[in-house]
Write a protein that holds these residues in place. Structure first.
Motif, PDB file in Angstrom:
ATOM      1  N   ASP A  54       0.854  -1.195   0.000  1.00 42.28           N
ATOM      2  CA  ASP A  54       0.000   0.000   0.000  1.00 42.28           C
ATOM      3  C   ASP A  54       0.881   1.233   0.000  1.00 42.28           C
ATOM      4  OD1 ASP A  54      -2.160  -1.630   0.140  1.00 42.28           O
ATOM      5  OD2 ASP A  54      -2.260  -1.577   2.335  1.00 42.28           O
ATOM      6  N   GLN A  55       1.956   1.144   0.732  1.00 42.30           N
ATOM      7  CA  GLN A  55       2.862   2.280   0.872  1.00 42.30           C
ATOM      8  C   GLN A  55       4.279   1.712   0.898  1.00 42.30           C
ATOM      9  OE1 GLN A  55       3.337   4.313   4.803  1.00 42.30           O
ATOM     10  NE2 GLN A  55       2.025   5.812   3.804  1.00 42.30           N
ATOM     11  N   LEU A  56       5.213   2.400   0.248  1.00 40.20           N
ATOM     12  CA  LEU A  56       6.567   1.837   0.186  1.00 40.20           C
ATOM     13  C   LEU A  56       7.213   1.803   1.570  1.00 40.20           C
ATOM     14  CD1 LEU A  56       8.404   0.640  -1.912  1.00 40.20           C
ATOM     15  CD2 LEU A  56       9.341   2.899  -2.313  1.00 40.20           C
ATOM     16  N   ALA A  57       7.226   2.937   2.238  1.00 39.83           N
ATOM     17  CA  ALA A  57       7.836   2.988   3.579  1.00 39.83           C
ATOM     18  C   ALA A  57       7.466   4.297   4.262  1.00 39.83           C
ATOM     19  CB  ALA A  57       9.352   2.898   3.478  1.00 39.83           C
ATOM     20  N   ARG A  58       7.574   4.278   5.562  1.00 38.89           N
ATOM     21  CA  ARG A  58       7.533   5.537   6.324  1.00 38.89           C
ATOM     22  C   ARG A  58       8.967   5.838   6.745  1.00 38.89           C
ATOM     23  NH1 ARG A  58       3.566   6.989  11.226  1.00 38.89           N
ATOM     24  NH2 ARG A  58       2.371   7.671   9.426  1.00 38.89           N
ATOM     25  N   TYR A  59       9.443   7.034   6.402  1.00 41.03           N
ATOM     26  CA  TYR A  59      10.765   7.461   6.851  1.00 41.03           C
ATOM     27  C   TYR A  59      10.605   8.471   7.964  1.00 41.03           C
ATOM     28  CZ  TYR A  59      12.537   5.466   2.494  1.00 41.03           C
ATOM     29  OH  TYR A  59      12.853   4.607   1.481  1.00 41.03           O
ATOM     30  N   ARG A  60      11.377   8.272   9.028  1.00 45.82           N
ATOM     31  CA  ARG A  60      11.422   9.290  10.083  1.00 45.82           C
ATOM     32  C   ARG A  60      12.861   9.763  10.181  1.00 45.82           C
ATOM     33  NH1 ARG A  60      12.986  10.591  15.025  1.00 45.82           N
ATOM     34  NH2 ARG A  60      11.562  11.738  16.391  1.00 45.82           N
ATOM     35  N   PHE A  61      13.077  11.036   9.884  1.00 42.54           N
ATOM     36  CA  PHE A  61      14.436  11.588   9.926  1.00 42.54           C
ATOM     37  C   PHE A  61      14.777  12.011  11.355  1.00 42.54           C
ATOM     38  CE2 PHE A  61      13.061  11.978   5.537  1.00 42.54           C
ATOM     39  CZ  PHE A  61      14.130  11.395   4.884  1.00 42.54           C
ATOM     40  N   ALA A  62      16.079  12.302  11.566  1.00 41.49           N
ATOM     41  CA  ALA A  62      16.557  12.561  12.925  1.00 41.49           C
ATOM     42  C   ALA A  62      15.878  13.786  13.551  1.00 41.49           C
ATOM     43  CB  ALA A  62      18.068  12.735  12.912  1.00 41.49           C
ATOM     44  N   ASP A  63      15.450  14.744  12.721  1.00 40.36           N
ATOM     45  CA  ASP A  63      14.809  15.940  13.284  1.00 40.36           C
ATOM     46  C   ASP A  63      13.321  15.712  13.576  1.00 40.36           C
ATOM     47  OD1 ASP A  63      13.652  15.817  10.812  1.00 40.36           O
ATOM     48  OD2 ASP A  63      14.197  17.850  10.179  1.00 40.36           O
ATOM     49  N   GLY A  64      12.862  14.488  13.376  1.00 46.66           N
ATOM     50  CA  GLY A  64      11.471  14.173  13.685  1.00 46.66           C
ATOM     51  C   GLY A  64      10.541  14.258  12.488  1.00 46.66           C
ATOM     52  N   THR A  65      11.035  14.801  11.364  1.00 48.41           N
ATOM     53  CA  THR A  65      10.183  14.874  10.171  1.00 48.41           C
ATOM     54  C   THR A  65       9.840  13.471   9.692  1.00 48.41           C
ATOM     55  OG1 THR A  65      11.540  16.743   9.502  1.00 48.41           O
ATOM     56  CG2 THR A  65       9.996  15.890   7.855  1.00 48.41           C
ATOM     57  N   THR A  66       8.575  13.299   9.311  1.00 45.89           N
ATOM     58  CA  THR A  66       8.132  11.989   8.826  1.00 45.89           C
ATOM     59  C   THR A  66       7.630  12.117   7.390  1.00 45.89           C
ATOM     60  OG1 THR A  66       7.510  11.276  11.031  1.00 45.89           O
ATOM     61  CG2 THR A  66       6.429  10.163   9.226  1.00 45.89           C
ATOM     62  N   VAL A  67       8.033  11.164   6.540  1.00 44.81           N
ATOM     63  CA  VAL A  67       7.524  11.118   5.170  1.00 44.81           C
ATOM     64  C   VAL A  67       6.926   9.742   4.927  1.00 44.81           C
ATOM     65  CG1 VAL A  67       8.054  11.471   2.719  1.00 44.81           C
ATOM     66  CG2 VAL A  67       9.523  12.500   4.453  1.00 44.81           C
ATOM     67  N   ASP A  68       5.666   9.720   4.535  1.00 44.32           N
ATOM     68  CA  ASP A  68       5.058   8.461   4.106  1.00 44.32           C
ATOM     69  C   ASP A  68       5.219   8.386   2.595  1.00 44.32           C
ATOM     70  OD1 ASP A  68       4.249   7.426   6.536  1.00 44.32           O
ATOM     71  OD2 ASP A  68       2.436   8.658   6.565  1.00 44.32           O
ATOM     72  N   VAL A  69       6.081   7.463   2.144  1.00 45.07           N
ATOM     73  CA  VAL A  69       6.384   7.403   0.714  1.00 45.07           C
ATOM     74  C   VAL A  69       5.394   6.464   0.041  1.00 45.07           C
ATOM     75  CG1 VAL A  69       8.127   6.827  -1.001  1.00 45.07           C
ATOM     76  CG2 VAL A  69       8.801   7.887   1.148  1.00 45.07           C
ATOM     77  N   PRO A  70       4.607   7.001  -0.903  1.00 47.10           N
ATOM     78  CA  PRO A  70       3.602   6.161  -1.546  1.00 47.10           C
ATOM     79  C   PRO A  70       4.248   5.153  -2.491  1.00 47.10           C
ATOM     80  CG  PRO A  70       3.456   8.437  -2.328  1.00 47.10           C
ATOM     81  CD  PRO A  70       4.592   8.379  -1.365  1.00 47.10           C
ATOM     82  N   ASN A  71       3.448   4.165  -2.861  1.00 47.62           N
ATOM     83  CA  ASN A  71       3.917   3.121  -3.780  1.00 47.62           C
ATOM     84  C   ASN A  71       3.122   3.219  -5.078  1.00 47.62           C
ATOM     85  OD1 ASN A  71       5.566   0.860  -4.333  1.00 47.62           O
ATOM     86  ND2 ASN A  71       3.963  -0.587  -3.729  1.00 47.62           N
ATOM     87  N   SER A  72       2.678   4.451  -5.382  1.00 55.86           N
ATOM     88  CA  SER A  72       1.733   4.614  -6.488  1.00 55.86           C
ATOM     89  C   SER A  72       2.318   5.395  -7.651  1.00 55.86           C
ATOM     90  CB  SER A  72       0.478   5.330  -5.959  1.00 55.86           C
ATOM     91  OG  SER A  72       0.865   6.469  -5.204  1.00 55.86           O
ATOM     92  N   GLY A  73       3.648   5.511  -7.708  1.00 57.71           N
ATOM     93  CA  GLY A  73       4.237   6.169  -8.868  1.00 57.71           C
ATOM     94  C   GLY A  73       5.039   7.393  -8.490  1.00 57.71           C
ATOM     95  N   VAL A  74       5.921   7.786  -9.420  1.00 59.16           N
ATOM     96  CA  VAL A  74       6.915   8.808  -9.110  1.00 59.16           C
ATOM     97  C   VAL A  74       6.317  10.185  -8.831  1.00 59.16           C
ATOM     98  CG1 VAL A  74       8.926   7.809 -10.183  1.00 59.16           C
ATOM     99  CG2 VAL A  74       7.317   9.030 -11.601  1.00 59.16           C
ATOM    100  N   HIS A  75       5.247  10.500  -9.500  1.00 58.62           N
ATOM    101  CA  HIS A  75       4.655  11.807  -9.260  1.00 58.62           C
ATOM    102  C   HIS A  75       4.264  11.927  -7.786  1.00 58.62           C
ATOM    103  CE1 HIS A  75       2.255  15.403  -9.708  1.00 58.62           C
ATOM    104  NE2 HIS A  75       1.284  14.777  -9.062  1.00 58.62           N
ATOM    105  N   ASP A  76       3.583  10.903  -7.296  1.00 61.44           N
ATOM    106  CA  ASP A  76       3.111  10.930  -5.911  1.00 61.44           C
ATOM    107  C   ASP A  76       4.286  10.966  -4.919  1.00 61.44           C
ATOM    108  OD1 ASP A  76       0.690  10.720  -7.082  1.00 61.44           O
ATOM    109  OD2 ASP A  76       0.265   8.667  -6.437  1.00 61.44           O
ATOM    110  N   VAL A  77       5.373  10.292  -5.284  1.00 62.17           N
ATOM    111  CA  VAL A  77       6.540  10.284  -4.389  1.00 62.17           C
ATOM    112  C   VAL A  77       7.139  11.689  -4.306  1.00 62.17           C
ATOM    113  CG1 VAL A  77       8.843   9.316  -3.999  1.00 62.17           C
ATOM    114  CG2 VAL A  77       7.022   7.856  -4.896  1.00 62.17           C
TER     115      VAL A  77
END
Ligand SMILES: Cc1cc2nc3c(=O)[nH]c(=O)nc-3n(C[C@H](O)[C@H](O)[C@H](O)COP(=O)(O)OP(=O)(O)OC[C@H]3O[C@@H](n4cnc5c(N)ncnc54)[C@H](O)[C@@H]3O)c2cc1C
Length: 500
Positions: free
Chosen positions: A91-114
């Motif tokens: 459904d979703q490629l991954a959730r990334y949480r960076f050291a500063d606390g920022t979170t990105v939910d990376v979709p698995n639905s194509g480059v535009h969405d990413v």
């Protein structure tokens, strides 16, 4: 006299990892007489599994990329993959949480969405720069795919040919540029630089030393999307075993090969630990390439071993299998919790004074599907230096070390929002030393040799050995580690052996 329909060659495959099983299925399909000999009592090698109570875990791969390589294996050996296995896009490629606390939910639905997801989460020029990076990586993939990934490669000749005939393409591949340098050129945002660095570790390598061509790894992940095997990667292992057996291969577990024997310079069989021998016209080795040339091949090929030892071994991994009670709100299938000091982490994993990284980047693959009702099964992976003595390795069997480090990893997760310490039904620890014991990979190196240094790809052992009749399949040989490349190596070896 050989009659039509007779098996063509007696082939022994040493090892039932994914590469060994795939080669066995393909070669048996060509009517060769195939026997697979596996030292452990389980199949799948690094793609292992573990069960405790009603929890089930894959202990190796959790993310499937380039599913076409799996489809190709099954269609070429009989029936399509869909007849035996369900591959499902995440459904979703991954959730990334960076050291500063920022979170990105990376979709698995194509480059535009990413690109949109990175832009929304990071701001600045993140989205546009990510898209430009992706387009450039796509071009690199087009350049390297056929000559360097899908073809047999032995030495630097194809690289030199490309340099002479298509200098523009060589500029695209830029073998002199590191992945780290590419990240710095491509992204203003340090979080995207850290994101790209991580892909070097997909081949057990240091981004500061590995070539920028590894940018094709995230390209492939996004272009062909991230997938999972319904029921776990262990279902893939089972399906490959069944396909190999259906095609006529024999598979013997708990049977160790101690020598690959030769006669007049040509392979003639294998010697087993119990002293018996299996005659063979061809041997396909799925064992680690350095072990093959240094220890199994009789007599050993010292010049090859010397060449292999010039390459840095790949890193290993420290694994926690967690039985987690209760359900975690907003939990993702795959989460990456980045550490706050990437260079210190890479120094710890790859430097000469290796140590367990402090506050490491933590990868979590979690699911409720493999757990009892109301619980979750978590697979946790941290990059770790290989097991052993000497520079670049540590003794993972030192009393207390694994338990102390497991506490550190759980604390690092807790500090970044995933605290499960008071919900653990159990925790199982897998160190690099355990991986070495389970799979025979020296030091528990996950990918054989690393991609550190621009010549690494050309130092990687070829699929056809210099000994007639001996071939190499699997992650320590060309084109490299990870499920897609390992399956490609099986296709390459089968093509080389052919029907004759
Ligand atoms: C923790 C972890 C996470 C991973 N995550 C991913 C992921 O998400 N996605 C991905 O694509 N890849 C991932 N990988 C990598 C992937 O698992 C490997 O690249 C792949 O499974 C290796 O396959 P192989 O053919 O090289 O065989 P191996 O798995 O190395 O198996 C070799 C087999 O040969 C046997 N053997 C060795 N010597 C002998 C002998 N003398 N006699 C008989 N048998 C012998 C061994 O026991 C073993 O079973 C991961 C690996 C690990 C460990």
């Amino acid at each position: 006299m050989e009659r039509p329909g007779d098996p063509v060659s007696r082939i022994v495959v040493v090892g039932a990892g994914l590469g060994g099983l795939a080669a066995a299925a393909r070669l048996a399909r060509l009517r060769h007489d195939v026997t697979v000999v596996e030292r452990s009592n389980a199949l799948g090698g690094k793609a292992g599994s573990f069960g405790r109570d009603a929890f089930r875990f894959d202990t190796g791969p959790s993310l499937i990329t380039l599913p076409a390589t799996i489809r190709d294996l099954f269609i070429k050996t009989g029936k399509p993959v869909e007849s035996v296995l369900e591959l499902r896009p995440l459904d979703q490629l991954a959730r990334y949480r960076f050291a500063d606390g920022t979170t990105v939910d990376v979709p698995n639905s194509g480059v535009h969405d990413v690109a949109v997801a990175f832009q929304d989460a990071l701001g600045g020029r993140a989205g546009a720069q990510w898209r430009r990076f992706y387009d450039r990586a796509e071009h690199t993939w087009e350049v390297v795919r056929t000559p360097f990934v899908e073809s047999a490669l032995d030495g630097p000749a194809p690289l030199l040919r490309l340099a002479a005939s298509r200098p523009r393409d060589i500029a695209q591949v830029a073998p002199w540029r590191t992945l780290r340098a590419l990240g710095r050129r491509s992204f203003d945002d340090p979080r995207l630089q850290v994101w790209l660095d991580r892909y070097a570790t997909y081949s057990g390598s240091d981004p500061r030393k590995s070539p920028s061509v590894l940018a094709v790894v995230p390209y492939v992940e996004h272009a062909f999307r991230g997938w999972e095997v319904v029921g776990g990667v262990r279902r893939l292992v089972d399906a490959m075993y069944e396909r190999a057996v259906d095609r006529g291969a024999r598979i013997r577990t708990s049977t160790e090969v101690v020598a690959i024997t030769t006669d007049a310079g040509r392979v003639n069989g294998v010697r087993l630990a119990d002293g018996t021998t299996l005659p063979a016209d061809i041997v396909v080795s799925n064992a680690d390439a350095t072990v093959l040339y240094a220890e199994l091949l009789d007599p050993p090929r010292r010049e090859v071993v010397r060449r292999l030892r010039r390459a840095t071994p790949s890193s290993s991994g420290f694994v926690l299998l967690l039985g987690v009670q209760g359900r975690t709100p907003d939990l993702r299938r795959h989460t990456v919790l980045f550490g706050d000091d990437p260079d210190a982490e890479f120094d710890a994993v790859f430097g000469s004074s290796a140590r367990p990284p402090e506050r490491p980047t933590v990868y979590v693959s979690a699911t409720a599907d493999d757990a009892p009702p109301g619980c979750e099964a978590w697979f946790v992976l941290v990059n770790a230096p290989r097991h052993g003595t000497g520079p670049g390795a540590i003794d993972w069997t030192e009393p207390g070390l694994a338990d102390r480090y497991a506490d550190d990893v759980l604390a690092a997760m807790a500090a970044r929002g995933l605290d499960v310490r008071d919900r653990l039904a159990f925790r199982e620890i897998g160190t690099p030393a355990d991986l070495e014991t389970a799979t025979g990979s020296p030091g528990g190196a996950i990918y054989g040799t690393s991609s550190n240094g621009w010549r690494a790809a050309t130092l990687r052992p070829a699929n056809r050995s210099p000994v007639p009749g001996l071939f190499l399949v699997g992650g320590s040989a060309h084109p490299g580690g990870g499920i897609p490349l390992v399956l490609m190596s099986a296709a390459l070896v089968t093509e080389m052996i052919g029907r004759a």
